[in-house]
Design a protein around this motif. Structure first.
Motif, PDB file in Angstrom:
ATOM      1  N   ARG A   1       0.819  -1.209   0.000  1.00 28.32           N
ATOM      2  CA  ARG A   1       0.000   0.000   0.000  1.00 28.32           C
ATOM      3  C   ARG A   1       0.855   1.263   0.000  1.00 28.32           C
ATOM      4  O   ARG A   1       0.509   2.269  -0.634  1.00 28.32           O
ATOM      5  N   GLN A   2       1.989   1.209   0.707  1.00 30.76           N
ATOM      6  CA  GLN A   2       2.899   2.348   0.695  1.00 30.76           C
ATOM      7  C   GLN A   2       3.470   2.547  -0.715  1.00 30.76           C
ATOM      8  O   GLN A   2       3.555   3.675  -1.220  1.00 30.76           O
ATOM      9  N   ALA A   3       3.844   1.452  -1.361  1.00 26.50           N
ATOM     10  CA  ALA A   3       4.368   1.527  -2.726  1.00 26.50           C
ATOM     11  C   ALA A   3       3.302   2.042  -3.690  1.00 26.50           C
ATOM     12  O   ALA A   3       3.588   2.851  -4.579  1.00 26.50           O
ATOM     13  N   ALA A   4       2.074   1.574  -3.505  1.00 25.26           N
ATOM     14  CA  ALA A   4       0.991   1.998  -4.397  1.00 25.26           C
ATOM     15  C   ALA A   4       0.756   3.501  -4.312  1.00 25.26           C
ATOM     16  O   ALA A   4       0.513   4.155  -5.332  1.00 25.26           O
ATOM     17  N   LYS A   5       0.877   4.063  -3.108  1.00 25.50           N
ATOM     18  CA  LYS A   5       0.697   5.512  -2.967  1.00 25.50           C
ATOM     19  C   LYS A   5       1.765   6.274  -3.737  1.00 25.50           C
ATOM     20  O   LYS A   5       1.494   7.313  -4.344  1.00 25.50           O
ATOM     21  N   MET A   6       2.998   5.764  -3.718  1.00 30.12           N
ATOM     22  CA  MET A   6       4.083   6.409  -4.478  1.00 30.12           C
ATOM     23  C   MET A   6       3.758   6.435  -5.970  1.00 30.12           C
ATOM     24  O   MET A   6       3.924   7.451  -6.654  1.00 30.12           O
ATOM     25  N   VAL A   7       3.308   5.294  -6.476  1.00 30.32           N
ATOM     26  CA  VAL A   7       3.070   5.179  -7.913  1.00 30.32           C
ATOM     27  C   VAL A   7       1.804   5.922  -8.317  1.00 30.32           C
ATOM     28  O   VAL A   7       1.718   6.468  -9.426  1.00 30.32           O
ATOM     29  N   GLU A   8       0.813   5.962  -7.437  1.00 28.05           N
ATOM     30  CA  GLU A   8      -0.396   6.730  -7.717  1.00 28.05           C
ATOM     31  C   GLU A   8      -0.073   8.211  -7.889  1.00 28.05           C
ATOM     32  O   GLU A   8      -0.672   8.894  -8.729  1.00 28.05           O
ATOM     33  N   ARG A   9       0.867   8.715  -7.082  1.00 30.12           N
ATOM     34  CA  ARG A   9       1.241  10.129  -7.195  1.00 30.12           C
ATOM     35  C   ARG A   9       1.844  10.438  -8.560  1.00 30.12           C
ATOM     36  O   ARG A   9       1.777  11.569  -9.037  1.00 30.12           O
ATOM     37  N   GLU A  10       2.442   9.428  -9.193  1.00 31.75           N
ATOM     38  CA  GLU A  10       3.020   9.600 -10.524  1.00 31.75           C
ATOM     39  C   GLU A  10       1.993   9.329 -11.625  1.00 31.75           C
ATOM     40  O   GLU A  10       2.320   9.382 -12.807  1.00 31.75           O
ATOM     41  N   ARG A  11       0.758   9.038 -11.239  1.00 26.86           N
ATOM     42  CA  ARG A  11      -0.330   8.757 -12.168  1.00 26.86           C
ATOM     43  C   ARG A  11      -0.032   7.569 -13.075  1.00 26.86           C
ATOM     44  O   ARG A  11      -0.415   7.540 -14.242  1.00 26.86           O
ATOM     45  N   LEU A  12       0.642   6.542 -12.525  1.00 33.74           N
ATOM     46  CA  LEU A  12       0.937   5.350 -13.311  1.00 33.74           C
ATOM     47  C   LEU A  12       0.060   4.166 -12.921  1.00 33.74           C
ATOM     48  O   LEU A  12       0.034   3.158 -13.641  1.00 33.74           O
ATOM     49  N   ILE A  13      -0.605   4.262 -11.787  1.00 40.01           N
ATOM     50  CA  ILE A  13      -1.621   3.273 -11.427  1.00 40.01           C
ATOM     51  C   ILE A  13      -2.777   3.994 -10.742  1.00 40.01           C
ATOM     52  O   ILE A  13      -2.632   5.131 -10.267  1.00 40.01           O
ATOM     53  N   SER A  14      -3.897   3.320 -10.701  1.00 38.36           N
ATOM     54  CA  SER A  14      -5.005   3.751  -9.850  1.00 38.36           C
ATOM     55  C   SER A  14      -5.447   2.535  -9.050  1.00 38.36           C
ATOM     56  O   SER A  14      -5.352   1.402  -9.524  1.00 38.36           O
ATOM     57  N   VAL A  15      -5.878   2.781  -7.831  1.00 35.46           N
ATOM     58  CA  VAL A  15      -6.316   1.705  -6.950  1.00 35.46           C
ATOM     59  C   VAL A  15      -7.784   1.920  -6.646  1.00 35.46           C
ATOM     60  O   VAL A  15      -8.180   2.983  -6.156  1.00 35.46           O
ATOM     61  N   ARG A  16      -8.585   0.931  -6.953  1.00 38.64           N
ATOM     62  CA  ARG A  16     -10.033   1.015  -6.723  1.00 38.64           C
ATOM     63  C   ARG A  16     -10.421  -0.020  -5.681  1.00 38.64           C
ATOM     64  O   ARG A  16      -9.966  -1.161  -5.717  1.00 38.64           O
ATOM     65  N   ARG A  17     -11.275   0.408  -4.784  1.00 35.64           N
ATOM     66  CA  ARG A  17     -11.729  -0.481  -3.717  1.00 35.64           C
ATOM     67  C   ARG A  17     -13.053  -1.133  -4.101  1.00 35.64           C
ATOM     68  O   ARG A  17     -13.717  -0.727  -5.050  1.00 35.64           O
ATOM     69  N   GLY A  18     -13.447  -2.128  -3.354  1.00 32.20           N
ATOM     70  CA  GLY A  18     -14.724  -2.781  -3.581  1.00 32.20           C
ATOM     71  C   GLY A  18     -14.581  -4.132  -4.257  1.00 32.20           C
ATOM     72  O   GLY A  18     -13.478  -4.603  -4.532  1.00 32.20           O
ATOM     73  N   THR A  19     -15.726  -4.757  -4.552  1.00 35.15           N
ATOM     74  CA  THR A  19     -15.722  -6.118  -5.106  1.00 35.15           C
ATOM     75  C   THR A  19     -15.073  -6.181  -6.489  1.00 35.15           C
ATOM     76  O   THR A  19     -14.526  -7.201  -6.870  1.00 35.15           O
ATOM     77  N   ARG A  20     -15.147  -5.095  -7.252  1.00 30.68           N
ATOM     78  CA  ARG A  20     -14.515  -5.064  -8.573  1.00 30.68           C
ATOM     79  C   ARG A  20     -13.257  -4.205  -8.556  1.00 30.68           C
ATOM     80  O   ARG A  20     -12.817  -3.704  -9.589  1.00 30.68           O
ATOM     81  N   GLY A  21     -12.705  -4.044  -7.396  1.00 35.07           N
ATOM     82  CA  GLY A  21     -11.532  -3.192  -7.258  1.00 35.07           C
ATOM     83  C   GLY A  21     -10.240  -3.898  -7.592  1.00 35.07           C
ATOM     84  O   GLY A  21     -10.224  -5.046  -8.029  1.00 35.07           O
ATOM     85  N   GLY A  22      -9.164  -3.191  -7.356  1.00 31.34           N
ATOM     86  CA  GLY A  22      -7.842  -3.722  -7.634  1.00 31.34           C
ATOM     87  C   GLY A  22      -6.932  -2.634  -8.151  1.00 31.34           C
ATOM     88  O   GLY A  22      -7.195  -1.442  -7.979  1.00 31.34           O
ATOM     89  N   PHE A  23      -5.853  -3.045  -8.805  1.00 27.34           N
ATOM     90  CA  PHE A  23      -4.858  -2.113  -9.331  1.00 27.34           C
ATOM     91  C   PHE A  23      -5.020  -2.029 -10.851  1.00 27.34           C
ATOM     92  O   PHE A  23      -5.122  -3.059 -11.523  1.00 27.34           O
ATOM     93  N   PHE A  24      -4.996  -0.803 -11.371  1.00 26.96           N
ATOM     94  CA  PHE A  24      -5.206  -0.581 -12.801  1.00 26.96           C
ATOM     95  C   PHE A  24      -4.094   0.316 -13.353  1.00 26.96           C
ATOM     96  O   PHE A  24      -3.624   1.232 -12.676  1.00 26.96           O
ATOM     97  N   ALA A  25      -3.696   0.046 -14.592  1.00 27.11           N
ATOM     98  CA  ALA A  25      -2.661   0.856 -15.236  1.00 27.11           C
ATOM     99  C   ALA A  25      -3.210   2.233 -15.588  1.00 27.11           C
ATOM    100  O   ALA A  25      -4.352   2.366 -16.036  1.00 27.11           O
ATOM    101  N   GLU A  26      -2.415   3.246 -15.375  1.00 28.21           N
ATOM    102  CA  GLU A  26      -2.771   4.619 -15.740  1.00 28.21           C
ATOM    103  C   GLU A  26      -1.585   5.263 -16.441  1.00 28.21           C
ATOM    104  O   GLU A  26      -0.484   4.712 -16.473  1.00 28.21           O
TER     105      GLU A  26
END
Length: 237
Positions: free
Chosen positions: A50-75
């Motif tokens: 989760r810490q790593a995901a926040k770093m990459v989200e700030r660079e707009r290279l992934i998005s993280v969605r919560r919920g039953t259809r959530g997960g990590f997506f390329a951006e």
């Protein structure tokens, strides 16, 4: 298995690099995996991922969605993301809107010519839709938005991402700060709308030289207004 990395690099940083690589190997919007999938793939703890995901989200290279259809997506980041950091740097260094336009002017002219040459039926449709909105844009705020929208249309049409970034700088930097002054006069607003129509029509017609000329005239007019405002300011001192 992760690539070799510096000994002092943290586990979160290494995981962030792995996430970046995973995203860049996919197309924007592609599903990269659920959180549990990536925990197993990278062999890290949930807090580290989760810490790593926040770093990459700030660079707009992934998005993280919560919920039953959530997960990590390329951006992917775009020019508007990059411009925020560049604009802060330029302001810190004392750059003015005039300074930026002086440098971006020749790029804008070539972009207009390239857009006229490369235009597609879809591009023409977008420009025609934009032209249809011009007459109704009669406030300073409306014209600021129109200038940026048109610049982005032209930049995308020319097919060069470097040009897209440079034009984003030229038409976004400082407009929010100076736009109300520049477009306060009704005559200027009408002149701006007329130049927008002329430039769009030249691109729609595929006339490279007229498109380049109209972009040059727009830049020259804008620059003249900036200098006029500066002269008035000095006269008040």
């Amino acid at each position: 298995m992760m690539d070799a990395s510096p000994a002092n690099e943290t586990l979160a940083s290494r995981t962030a690099r792995a996430l970046v690589s995973l995203s860049l190997a996919a197309d924007p919007g592609d599903f990269l995996g659920a959180e549990d999938d990536l925990l197993g793939r990278f062999g890290v703890s949930r807090p580290t991922l989760r810490q790593a995901a926040k770093m990459v989200e700030r660079e707009r290279l992934i998005s993280v969605r919560r919920g039953t259809r959530g997960g990590f997506f390329a951006e992917r980041p775009d020019a508007r993301d990059a411009i925020q950091s560049l604009a802060r740097f330029l302001r810190i260094r004392g750059a003015s809107l005039g300074d930026v336009i002086q440098v971006t002017r020749p790029v804008s002219e070539e972009a207009a010519a390239a857009a006229a040459q490369r235009r597609t039926a879809e591009d023409i449709g977008r420009l025609q839709a934009f032209v249809a909105t011009i007459e109704a844009r009669d406030t300073a705020r409306d014209l600021i938005a129109a200038e940026v929208e048109m610049a982005r249309l032209v930049a995308r049409m020319c097919g060069n991402p470097v040009v897209e970034l440079v034009m984003e700088i030229g038409y976004s930097f400082g407009l929010d700060e100076r736009g109300s002054d520049l477009y306060a006069d009704p005559g200027r607003r009408e002149r701006t709308r007329a130049m927008q129509r002329s430039l769009c029509q030249a691109i729609i017609d595929g006339d490279e030289e007229i498109a380049r000329l109209m972009m040059r005239r727009r830049s020259e007019q804008f620059d003249a207004w900036l200098h006029a405002g500066a002269a008035i300011g000095k006269g008040r001192v």
